[in-house]
Design a protein around this motif. Structure first.
Motif, mmCIF file in Angstrom:
data_model
loop_
_atom_site.group_PDB
_atom_site.id
_atom_site.type_symbol
_atom_site.label_atom_id
_atom_site.label_comp_id
_atom_site.label_asym_id
_atom_site.label_seq_id
_atom_site.Cartn_x
_atom_site.Cartn_y
_atom_site.Cartn_z
ATOM 1 N N TYR A 259 0.845 -1.208 0.000
ATOM 2 C CA TYR A 259 0.000 0.000 0.000
ATOM 3 C C TYR A 259 0.872 1.248 0.000
ATOM 4 N N TYR B 83 1.097 -0.462 -4.994
ATOM 5 C CA TYR B 83 -0.350 -0.311 -5.210
ATOM 6 C C TYR B 83 -0.845 0.951 -4.531
ATOM 7 N N GLU B 84 -1.365 1.868 -5.306
ATOM 8 C CA GLU B 84 -1.882 3.104 -4.713
ATOM 9 C C GLU B 84 -2.968 3.672 -5.628
ATOM 10 N N ALA C 248 -1.031 5.807 -11.219
ATOM 11 C CA ALA C 248 -1.651 4.476 -11.084
ATOM 12 C C ALA C 248 -2.415 4.103 -12.346
ATOM 13 N N GLY D 236 -4.896 0.242 -10.073
ATOM 14 C CA GLY D 236 -4.302 0.861 -8.882
ATOM 15 C C GLY D 236 -2.803 0.602 -8.754
ATOM 16 N N PHE D 237 -2.198 -0.057 -9.759
ATOM 17 C CA PHE D 237 -0.758 -0.328 -9.699
ATOM 18 C C PHE D 237 0.018 0.898 -10.167
ATOM 19 N N PHE E 1 -5.670 -5.835 -1.160
ATOM 20 C CA PHE E 1 -4.759 -6.413 -2.140
ATOM 21 C C PHE E 1 -4.515 -7.851 -1.693
ATOM 22 N N GLU F 222 -4.556 -9.922 -7.141
ATOM 23 C CA GLU F 222 -3.949 -8.629 -7.485
ATOM 24 C C GLU F 222 -2.434 -8.820 -7.658
ATOM 25 N N TRP G 271 -0.206 -8.051 -10.938
ATOM 26 C CA TRP G 271 0.900 -7.087 -10.885
ATOM 27 C C TRP G 271 2.214 -7.733 -11.343
#
Ligand code: AHR
Length: 501
Positions: free
Chosen positions: A33, A37-38, A44, A48-49, A104, A108, A112
Motif C-alpha cells: 500500500y 499499489y496506490e 496508477a 491501482g498499480f 490487495f 492482485e 501485478w
C-alpha cells in the motif's frame, strides 16, 4: 594495490538460473500500500498499480517475486485477500503489529507480477494453518475448473489459472519471532504433508522448504538435516536468509560478511548432500536464498511506530554507499555459487528494506543498492566463470583473510560477452586489476562502469542521487584472440562492472 584474476572459457561454475535475480514483496509497511499499489495516485493504472514503480521494477528485470511474506504469511488466511474487496475482512497482523485491510491479495499480486514480467513465488502459511489450507490455495491458483476452489477463483473473475510454479512451505519456521514457530520435527511433518497435497494437486510445481532463519541460528545444521529427512522426496529447494548490519560503522568488517554468506551456502549445500547420501537418493536439493540484504538502519525508528495502523513506514532503511558495496559482495557471492543457488530474492523490493522507494502521492526513486542489483541482473545471466583472485588480504574484527578484491566473471555466449563484476574492498587505495582472458575469441573493452563515492555514508533521496554509476576511463585490453590481458583501475571502495565483447 595490485590484483590478478584469470577468466578461462573452459573453467566454469555453472549457468546462472535467472531466478537468482528475484525479489520479495511482503504485506509489511508500505511495500504493497503506497508502494506497488496506490489507487488514485497520478501514476496508477486502472487496477491501482503505480506505473512509476512498475517501470523501476522492470528496469531491474526482476525475475521472480516472493509473496505475501515473510513473517506476515504465518498468520495469513489467503481466502481473506480474494473475492469482492468490500467483503474482505480487516485483520490484525500480529507479526508486524499493524492492521491489514486485505484490499490487495493473491489475484492482485499475480496480475501485478505479470505487469512487471516477473514469475510469482507464493508462500503458504504453515504457522497458524495446516496442509489442507495450503493445498486449497494451490487448487485455487492453479487448477483449471470444475472444483470448489478453481470455480471460486473463476467466480472472482479469474478464468484462467495463474499457473504459479514456485511455492514456499512457510517462512522461517525455526524463529521464536515467527507466529506458531515449530521444532524441526514438527515443521518437517507439516511440511511434508502440505507438500504432498500441493504436489498431488499440481505436479508441475516446485517447493522450497524452510531452512534455518540465518547462519548463526543455534539450530542451523540440525534443522536442515531433520527437515530434509522428512521432506526430501517432495521438496526441491531449502531456503537460506541473511541480513547484514553495520551497527558499529566498521566498514572493513561489514564488507567481510559476504565470506560468512559464502560459508553459509557451502555448508547448507553440504547438509543437503549429506541427507542425499543417507537416503541414497539420486535427487539433489538446491538452494533458494530467498531473503538477502542489508537491514539495520531502521531498527530504532521502527520501535517508535504506532501500533495497529495501516501500512506504516516500517523497515524503511535508507541505504548508503557502503551498503551498496555490501550488496555488491552478496551478489558476487550468489553468482559464485550458481551451481547450487537457483533462486535468490533481494529482500525486499519497494519501501521495506528496498532498492525502490516511494512517496505516498509523490514520486519513486532509486536507493544506492539499486545499482549493483541492476548490473548483476542485466549482465549476470550466462555461464559463471571460476575467477581465481590474487590480491592482498586483511583481517577485521570478526573475519580473517578477507581479499581486498571480490570478483566474478560471466560469459554470455549468445552475445559473445564477458561481464566482470568486482568490489574493491580497499577503502583507501585503488586496485590495479590485471585480468587474463583466455580461450575466448577476440574481446574488446566496451565499458567500465563504477559506483563509488568518497563519502561512504552518502545516500540517495527523492531529491536526487548522490550515488549512481559513472563511466570510468583508462582501461585497456591487449593481446590476440585466445589470450588477452585486460588492465583496469578500480577506485577505492567501489562496485565495478567491466563489459567485454
Ligand atoms: O524481510 C523482513 C523479514 O525478515 C521477513 O518478514 C522475515 O522472513 C525475515 O525475518
Amino acid at each position: 594495490m595490485k590484483a590478478h584474476i584469470t577468466l578461462h572459457k573452459e573453467f566454469s561454475i555453472g549457468e546462472t538460473d535467472k531466478r537468482i535475480f528475484g525479489s520479495f514483496i511482503e504485506h509489511l509497511g508500505r511495500a504493497v500500500y503506497s508502494g506497488i499499489y496506490e489507487p488514485g495516485h497520478p501514476c496508477a493504472d486502472g487496477a491501482g498499480f503505480r506505473n512509476d514503480v512498475a517501470d523501476l521494477v522492470k528496469e531491474l528485470d526482476v525475475s521472480v517475486i516472493r509473496y505475501p511474506g515473510g513473517n506476515f504469511v504465518s498468520g495469513y488466511n489467503w481466502e481473506d485477500g480474494v473475492g469482492p474487496v468490500e467483503k474482505r475482512p480487516i485483520r490484525l497482523d500480529v507479526a508486524w503489529g499493524t492492521k491489514e485491510s486485505n484490499r490487495f491479495g493473491a489475484n492482485e499480486f499475480a496480475a501485478w507480477a505479470k505487469k512487471v514480467n516477473a514469475q510469482v513465488m507464493m508462500a503458504v502459511n504453515l504457522g497458524t494453518r495446516d496442509a489442507r489450507a495450503a493445498g486449497n490455495f494451490v487448487e485455487y491458483c492453479n487448477f483449471p475448473n470444475d472444483t470448489y476452489y478453481s470455480d471460486l477463483r473463476r467466480s472472482h473473475g479469474i478464468g484462467e489459472p495463474h499457473g504459479i510454479k514456485l511455492w514456499c512451505l512457510g517462512n522461517e519456521m525455526d524463529g521464536p519471532w515467527q507466529i506458531c514457530s515449530r521444532t524441526a520435527e514438527e515443521y518437517g511433518r507439516v511440511a511434508v504433508e502440505a507438500a504432498k497435497i500441493m504436489k498431488w494437486t499440481d505436479p508441475s510445481i516446485e517447493l522450497a522448504a524452510c531452512g534455518s532463519s540465518h547462519f548463526r541460528m543455534p539450530c542451523f545444521g540440525d534443522w536442515e538435516s531433520t527437515v530434509l529427512d522428512h521432506v526430501y522426496d517432495y521438496a526441491d529447494y531449502i531456503s537460506l536468509h541473511t541480513y547484514f548490519a553495520n551497527r558499529e560503522n566498521d566498514v572493513p568488517n561489514f564488507l567481510g560478511r559476504s565470506l560468512e554468506m559464502d560459508c553459509f551456502i557451502k555448508t547448507a549445500a553440504g547438509i543437503c548432500d549429506l541427507v542425499k547420501a543417507k537416503k541414497n537418493s539420486k535427487k539433489t536439493i538446491n538452494l533458494s536464498f530467498d531473503e538477502w540484504n542489508v537491514w539495520y538502519h531502521s531498527n530504532e525508528t521502527d520501535k517508535k511506530i504506532e501500533k495497529w495502523t495501516e501500512a506504516p513506514p516500517l523497515l524503511e532503511d535508507i541505504y548508503t554507499m557502503a551498503d551498496a558495496l555490501a550488496a555488491g559482495c552478496m551478489l558476487i557471492t550468489l553468482l559464485k555459487n550458481a551451481d547450487r543457488v537457483k533462486i535468490a530474492c533481494l529482500a525486499q523490493l519497494v519501501n521495506v528494506i528496498a532498492p525502490i522507494m516511494t512517496e505516498k502521492s509523490g514520486g519513486a526513486w532509486r536507493q544506492t543498492i539499486f545499482y549493483p542489483f541492476l548490473d548483476a541482473s542485466r549482465y549476470g545471466r550466462g555461464t559463471v566463470l571460476r575467477c581465481p583472485v590474487k590480491v592482498d588480504k586483511y583481517d577485521s574484527k570478526e573475519y580473517c583473510d578477507i581479499p581486498y578484491l571480490d570478483a566474478v566473471g560471466v560469459h554470455v555466449a549468445e552475445k559473445n560477452e564477458i561481464n566482470i563484476f568486482a568490489v574493491n574492498r580497499n577503502l583507501n587505495e585503488a586496485i590495479n586489476l590485471e585480468a587474463e582472458i583466455a580461450g575466448f575469441g577476440e574481446m574488446n573493452l566496451v565499458e567500465h562502469r563504477v559506483l563509488c563515492n568518497s563519502d561512504l555514508n552518502a545516500v540517495n533521496s527523492a531529491a536526487g542521487e548522490k550515488v549512481k554509476p559513472v563511466v570510468w576511463q583508462g582501461g585497456t585490453i591487449e593481446g590476440k584472440a585466445g589470450s588477452q590481458r585486460l588492465d583496469a583501475s578500480l577506485p577505492p571502495a567501489s562496485w565495478n562492472l567491466i563489459k567485454l565483447s
